[in-house]
Write a protein that holds these residues in place. Structure first.
Motif, mmCIF file in Angstrom:
data_model
loop_
_atom_site.group_PDB
_atom_site.id
_atom_site.type_symbol
_atom_site.label_atom_id
_atom_site.label_comp_id
_atom_site.label_asym_id
_atom_site.label_seq_id
_atom_site.Cartn_x
_atom_site.Cartn_y
_atom_site.Cartn_z
ATOM 1 N N MET A 103 0.821 -1.209 0.000
ATOM 2 C CA MET A 103 0.000 0.000 0.000
ATOM 3 C C MET A 103 0.855 1.259 0.000
ATOM 4 S SD MET A 103 -3.166 -0.960 -0.077
ATOM 5 C CE MET A 103 -3.995 0.528 0.410
ATOM 6 N N LEU A 104 2.019 1.215 0.628
ATOM 7 C CA LEU A 104 2.855 2.412 0.762
ATOM 8 C C LEU A 104 3.899 2.529 -0.335
ATOM 9 C CD1 LEU A 104 3.436 2.368 4.620
ATOM 10 C CD2 LEU A 104 1.847 3.812 3.349
ATOM 11 N N VAL A 105 4.266 1.419 -0.983
ATOM 12 C CA VAL A 105 5.339 1.457 -1.986
ATOM 13 C C VAL A 105 5.030 2.406 -3.137
ATOM 14 C CG1 VAL A 105 6.515 0.072 -3.745
ATOM 15 C CG2 VAL A 105 6.332 -0.768 -1.412
ATOM 16 N N PRO A 106 3.797 2.411 -3.706
ATOM 17 C CA PRO A 106 3.545 3.345 -4.811
ATOM 18 C C PRO A 106 3.758 4.804 -4.430
ATOM 19 C CG PRO A 106 1.833 1.681 -4.721
ATOM 20 C CD PRO A 106 2.643 1.515 -3.495
ATOM 21 N N ALA A 107 3.575 5.141 -3.161
ATOM 22 C CA ALA A 107 3.751 6.531 -2.737
ATOM 23 C C ALA A 107 5.203 6.972 -2.836
ATOM 24 C CB ALA A 107 3.251 6.704 -1.302
ATOM 25 N N LEU A 108 6.152 5.996 -2.793
ATOM 26 C CA LEU A 108 7.568 6.344 -2.911
ATOM 27 C C LEU A 108 7.921 6.818 -4.304
ATOM 28 C CD1 LEU A 108 9.096 3.354 -0.908
ATOM 29 C CD2 LEU A 108 8.601 5.670 -0.092
#
Length: 369
Positions: free
Chosen positions: A1-6
């Motif tokens: 869930m958080l990886v695309p935000a990087l």
């Protein structure tokens, strides 16, 4: 869930964080410490609504986390409706539902090709799965409540059954012990054989009372370990046990005791009906001990009537001059047995009869018996 935000612009961080937290709240097993499911669902819903109001980044980024956050909010709504207690659920459920309904506005209010019309359509479209999730939660909550109510009733009935057993069996033996102890006070001290016989009968009655109490305690303990819906493992007596019961009563009574048991009668009733008939005789004999110690003769009868029903009756001849105590229908035990007999389609009557008192029970026999 958080990886695309990087890999996305910084404005995507709130979208990713809120979606991840909402999904974690939906999947986690609550409570955790002092944080309950209600607090988790309410907090996730408030964070989602805050992002709806404060997000002004590219609308295309919303699509990356929109499906997961929507699904997480729906799961949270179902869990909250099902598990959050009253009255907190009246606040948490609408808040979580509103977060799911308004989630499309995060995209429609910021996309250049959409406006108010599309926002209203998106909210109305989201209303259907929200209503479905809430309906599932309500249905499961109703099933849980019904199951809890049924379990509570079953446990109450088991406890009442144990109380009835204690009253029927233990009171019967304790009454005999009291009477034997009273008789022991009148025994001539020069007759050691009679004294030993009395003490032996008191000991046997006390051991039987202890056995009955041990059986009741075991029943209560096993009831907690059994799956709901299984019958309690209490011992069921029957008409075949009447001779042993009458012999036990006769060994402690001064009255002449007669038993008339029709041949082949055992097994004519269902197991529950036979147990009920046995308990009626037990309660009636216990009441004779308590309220009619001056009875000279006690008659116990079990047989068929002209219409093939099974009749059980206990009668004594303790007249008005006998030193009997108050006799209000045989005590509270018969009142409980009256309900039990009525549930089996039979009748139970207790009252004066001739020179004494009679308890009469009629139980219908199954077809073919």
């Amino acid at each position: 869930m958080l990886v695309p935000a990087l890999l996305a612009p910084p404005s995507a961080a709130p979208l990713a964080v809120v979606a991840a937290l909402t999904l974690a709240a939906a999947l986690w097993v609550w409570p955790v410490g002092r944080v309950s499911l209600g607090w988790a669902a309410g907090g996730a819903a408030l964070l989602s609504l805050a992002v709806d109001a404060g997000y002004f980044g590219p609308p295309g980024l919303v699509i990356l986390w929109y499906p997961c956050e929507t699904l997480a909010l729906l799961v949270l709504l179902e869990r909250a409706v099902r598990h959050v207690p009253h009255p907190k659920v009246a606040f948490i459920a609408p808040l979580t539902g509103a977060a799911a309904v308004l989630l499309p506005l995060r995209f429609t209010l910021h996309a250049p090709t959409t406006g108010l019309k599309e926002s209203v359509a998106g909210a109305l479209f989201a209303l259907f799965p929200v209503a479905l999730a809430a309906g599932i939660g309500l249905y499961l909550r109703a099933l849980d409540n019904r199951r809890a109510h049924a379990v509570a009733l079953a446990r109450r009935e088991q406890r009442l059954e144990v109380a009835r057993d204690l009253h029927a069996f233990v009171a019967h033996e304790v009454t005999g012990i009291v009477l034997e102890a009273q008789a022991a006070q009148l025994v001539d001290e020069a007759d050691p054989e009679e004294s030993r016989a009395l003490l032996r009968r008191i000991e046997q009655a006390g051991l039987r009372a202890l056995d009955s109490m041990d059986q009741m305690v075991t029943t209560l303990r096993e009831a907690e370990r059994r799956k709901w819906g299984e019958p309690p493992p209490t011992r069921l007596y029957g008409l075949a046990d009447l001779p042993e019961l009458v012999d036990r009563f006769a060994s402690m009574a001064t009255a002449e005791v007669a038993l008339s048991l029709e041949d082949g009668l055992a097994g004519a009733l269902s197991q529950e009906a036979e147990d009920t008939a046995y308990r009626v005789v037990l309660e009636a004999l216990t009441n004779v001990r308590r309220h009619a110690p001056g009875a000279g003769r006690v008659e116990v009868f079990a047989g068929r009537t002209a219409d093939r029903a099974v009749e059980v009756r206990v009668a004594d001849d303790a007249g008005p001059a006998a030193p009997a105590g108050p006799r209000q229908g045989g005590g509270t035990g018969l009142a409980g047995l009256d309900e039990r007999v009525g549930a089996l389609g039979g009748t139970l009557n207790a009252g004066p009869h001739g020179p004494g008192w009679r308890v009469r029970c009629l139980l219908p026999a199954p077809a073919g018996h």
